[in-house]
Design a protein around this motif. Structure first.
Motif, PDB file in Angstrom:
ATOM      1  N   ALA A 180       0.838  -1.206   0.000  1.00  0.00           N
ATOM      2  CA  ALA A 180       0.000   0.000   0.000  1.00  0.00           C
ATOM      3  C   ALA A 180       0.873   1.255   0.000  1.00  0.00           C
ATOM      4  O   ALA A 180       0.562   2.236  -0.695  1.00  0.00           O
ATOM      5  CB  ALA A 180      -0.927  -0.002   1.215  1.00  0.00           C
ATOM      6  N   GLY A 181       1.967   1.227   0.760  1.00  0.00           N
ATOM      7  CA  GLY A 181       2.879   2.373   0.787  1.00  0.00           C
ATOM      8  C   GLY A 181       3.524   2.613  -0.564  1.00  0.00           C
ATOM      9  O   GLY A 181       3.633   3.754  -1.026  1.00  0.00           O
ATOM     10  N   CYS A 203       3.106   5.919  -2.941  1.00  0.00           N
ATOM     11  CA  CYS A 203       4.256   6.676  -3.451  1.00  0.00           C
ATOM     12  C   CYS A 203       4.209   6.778  -4.973  1.00  0.00           C
ATOM     13  O   CYS A 203       4.479   7.840  -5.541  1.00  0.00           O
ATOM     14  CB  CYS A 203       5.561   6.024  -3.003  1.00  0.00           C
ATOM     15  N   LEU A 204       3.879   5.681  -5.625  1.00  0.00           N
ATOM     16  CA  LEU A 204       3.793   5.706  -7.090  1.00  0.00           C
ATOM     17  C   LEU A 204       2.676   6.630  -7.562  1.00  0.00           C
ATOM     18  O   LEU A 204       2.835   7.367  -8.534  1.00  0.00           O
ATOM     19  CB  LEU A 204       3.587   4.299  -7.638  1.00  0.00           C
ATOM     20  N   ALA A 205       1.544   6.596  -6.862  1.00  0.00           N
ATOM     21  CA  ALA A 205       0.429   7.469  -7.247  1.00  0.00           C
ATOM     22  C   ALA A 205       0.816   8.930  -7.099  1.00  0.00           C
ATOM     23  O   ALA A 205       0.510   9.752  -7.975  1.00  0.00           O
ATOM     24  CB  ALA A 205      -0.799   7.153  -6.386  1.00  0.00           C
ATOM     25  N   MET A 242       2.276  14.097  -9.758  1.00  0.00           N
ATOM     26  CA  MET A 242       3.042  15.345  -9.825  1.00  0.00           C
ATOM     27  C   MET A 242       3.598  15.514 -11.238  1.00  0.00           C
ATOM     28  O   MET A 242       4.073  14.576 -11.848  1.00  0.00           O
ATOM     29  CB  MET A 242       4.175  15.321  -8.806  1.00  0.00           C
ATOM     30  N   SER A 243       3.528  16.735 -11.726  1.00  0.00           N
ATOM     31  CA  SER A 243       4.059  16.989 -13.073  1.00  0.00           C
ATOM     32  C   SER A 243       5.568  17.190 -13.000  1.00  0.00           C
ATOM     33  O   SER A 243       6.112  17.541 -11.961  1.00  0.00           O
ATOM     34  CB  SER A 243       3.386  18.200 -13.683  1.00  0.00           C
ATOM     35  N   ASP A 244       6.222  16.982 -14.119  1.00  0.00           N
ATOM     36  CA  ASP A 244       7.668  17.119 -14.165  1.00  0.00           C
ATOM     37  C   ASP A 244       8.099  18.584 -14.194  1.00  0.00           C
ATOM     38  O   ASP A 244       9.131  18.938 -13.666  1.00  0.00           O
ATOM     39  CB  ASP A 244       8.225  16.397 -15.397  1.00  0.00           C
TER      40      ASP A 244
END
Length: 132
Positions: A63-64, A68-70, A75-77
């Motif tokens: 879940a962690g 983190c991946l989500a 977030m945009s680059d």
């Protein structure tokens, strides 16, 4: 020897009467077999708890990682520009720097007021002034 169904059908009074009957002999090695069964059961319980804990920990870790991946993909680059006009951006920067400067000036005033007390403490600690 009674079958399990017969033992399950006995009431509390009959069970107590049978338990108090001292004429019944204990089979040879029963104590060792009971202790072995208890130890084996305990080992199974410990192993089962370890497996359950491993499942919980791996679930929390998954879940962690997913969270983190989500966040990373959400977030945009590139940062977005907040001002269309560079002059407005520069004016906002000047305003922020002015605010920081005024706060720094107030901090320097407070530090200047505390300087004599700090110097006196330093002299006392270093033995340059003795307190009577």
């Amino acid at each position: 020897m009674k079958r399990i169904e017969e033992v399950m059908d006995l009431n509390i009074g009959n069970l107590e009467r049978i338990a108090d009957d001292s004429s019944v002999e204990i089979p040879e090695g029963l104590e060792d077999r009971v202790l072995s069964a208890i130890v084996a059961s305990s080992a199974d319980n410990i192993a089962s708890r370890g497996r359950n804990m491993l499942k919980i920990v791996s679930g929390v870790a998954a879940a962690g990682i997913a969270a983190c991946l989500a966040i990373m993909f959400a977030m945009s680059d590139q940062p977005e520009d907040t001002f269309d006009d560079p002059r407005l951006a520069y004016a906002e920067l000047e305003k922020a720097m002015s605010l920081i400067s005024s706060k720094m000036e107030r901090g320097m005033e407070i530090a200047a007021e505390a300087a004599p007390a700090i110097e006196m403490t330093d002299r006392i600690i270093n033995g340059k002034i003795e307190i009577e």
